[in-house]
Design an enzyme around this catalytic site. Structure first.
Site, PDB file in Angstrom:
ATOM      1  N   LYS A  87       0.855  -1.195   0.000  1.00 60.52           N
ATOM      2  CA  LYS A  87       0.000   0.000   0.000  1.00 60.52           C
ATOM      3  C   LYS A  87       0.889   1.241   0.000  1.00 60.52           C
ATOM      4  O   LYS A  87       1.738   1.414   0.876  1.00 60.52           O
ATOM      5  CB  LYS A  87      -0.879  -0.029   1.255  1.00 60.52           C
ATOM      6  CG  LYS A  87      -2.160   0.737   1.136  1.00 60.52           C
ATOM      7  CD  LYS A  87      -3.013   0.447   2.367  1.00 60.52           C
ATOM      8  CE  LYS A  87      -4.309   1.192   2.345  1.00 60.52           C
ATOM      9  NZ  LYS A  87      -4.985   1.098   3.637  1.00 60.52           N
TER      10      LYS A  87
HETATM   11  C1  E4P Z   1      -8.250   2.219   3.389  1.00 61.37           C
HETATM   12  O1  E4P Z   1      -7.508   1.351   2.984  1.00 61.37           O
HETATM   13  C2  E4P Z   1      -8.152   2.840   4.721  1.00 61.37           C
HETATM   14  O2  E4P Z   1      -7.562   1.917   5.612  1.00 61.37           O
HETATM   15  C3  E4P Z   1      -9.472   3.170   5.311  1.00 61.37           C
HETATM   16  O3  E4P Z   1     -10.556   2.759   4.537  1.00 61.37           O
HETATM   17  C4  E4P Z   1      -9.582   4.484   5.974  1.00 61.37           C
HETATM   18  O4  E4P Z   1     -10.863   4.622   6.508  1.00 61.37           O
HETATM   19  P1  E4P Z   1     -11.252   5.679   7.627  1.00 61.37           P
HETATM   20  O5  E4P Z   1     -11.539   6.969   6.953  1.00 61.37           O
HETATM   21  O6  E4P Z   1     -12.477   5.092   8.267  1.00 61.37           O
HETATM   22  O7  E4P Z   1     -10.083   5.769   8.576  1.00 61.37           O
END
Ligand code: E4P
Length: 217
Positions: A87
């Site tokens: 990522k």
């Molecule tokens: C995506 O890969 C992120 O981990 C995630 O969806 C972030 O979400 P949040 O806005 O609820 O922290």
């Protein structure tokens, strides 16, 4: 549509996996910290533990923000397990890293995407997944679902293979709307998945069926 769970909590991942409809897991440094996982060795072991539970892609985020650092970290993460997807944040060096990993056949997830232009760049760089954060856009009075529609249109115009991974999903309506638009994947908390089960008429109907069955017993 693939269902990913957005957590580093092993119990929740096990629960989603046991449902039989889980396609993968996304994590981020905040989710790892929430579970009290810190230190390189523990973090790496936790990723392996997640891979051993779920049957699908597991996103593991790099911490470095320079190209060389992202490549070094990403290669180490990818070597942990065949299910790991590296990522990478949507920044200039991140785009270079996406291209580097794409050329090497290593799967990537481009994170922190908040505009169609960023999603276009991620696809051009060969990202496996692009993660537009719809909940965080909604939080600042901007329509997150509209971004999913824009990216769907652009990717379809040019047959980009990058999968749209709707991220920062907060609730069941996000899931349903993303499915209507045609997002390839959604990632959200366990509640956004199990919440899809609920309907009062199902509960009322089942109670009545069981009650009537008892009458004939
Ligand atoms: C995506 O890969 C992120 O981990 C995630 O969806 C972030 O979400 P949040 O806005 O609820 O922290």
């Amino acid at each position: 549509m693939k269902f990913f769970i957005d957590t580093a909590n092993l119990e929740q991942i096990k629960e989603a996996q046991a449902l039989g409809i889980l396609d993968g897991v996304t994590t981020n440094p905040s989710l790892m910290a929430k579970e009290g996982i810190n230190g390189e060795t523990n973090v790496k072991q936790h990723y392996v533990d997640i891979c051993n539970i779920v049957d699908g892609d597991v996103s593991a985020e790099v911490i470095a923000t320079d190209f060389e650092g992202m490549v070094k970290e990403g290669e180490a993460l990818a070597a942990l397990h065949e299910q790991i997807v590296v990522k990478i944040p949507m920044i200039k060096d991140g785009v270079k890293a996406l291209k580097y990993f794409s050329d090497k056949g290593i799967k990537t997830n481009c994170t922190l995407v908040f505009s169609a232009g960023q999603a276009l760049l991620a696809a051009k760089a060969g990202a496996t997944y692009v993660s537009p954060f719809i909940g965080r856009l909604d939080d600042v009075s901007t329509d997150g679902l509209n971004l999913i529609s824009e990216i769907r249109l652009i990717y379809d115009n040019y047959n980009f293979e990058t999968e749209i991974l709707a991220a920062s999903v907060r609730h069941t309506m996000h899931v349903i709307d993303c499915a209507k638009i045609g997002a390839d994947v959604m990632t959200g908390p366990l509640s956004s998945i199990t919440g899809l089960l609920n309907h009062p008429l199902t509960d009322i109907g089942l109670a009545k069926f069981l009650e009537d069955h008892k009458k004939n017993a």
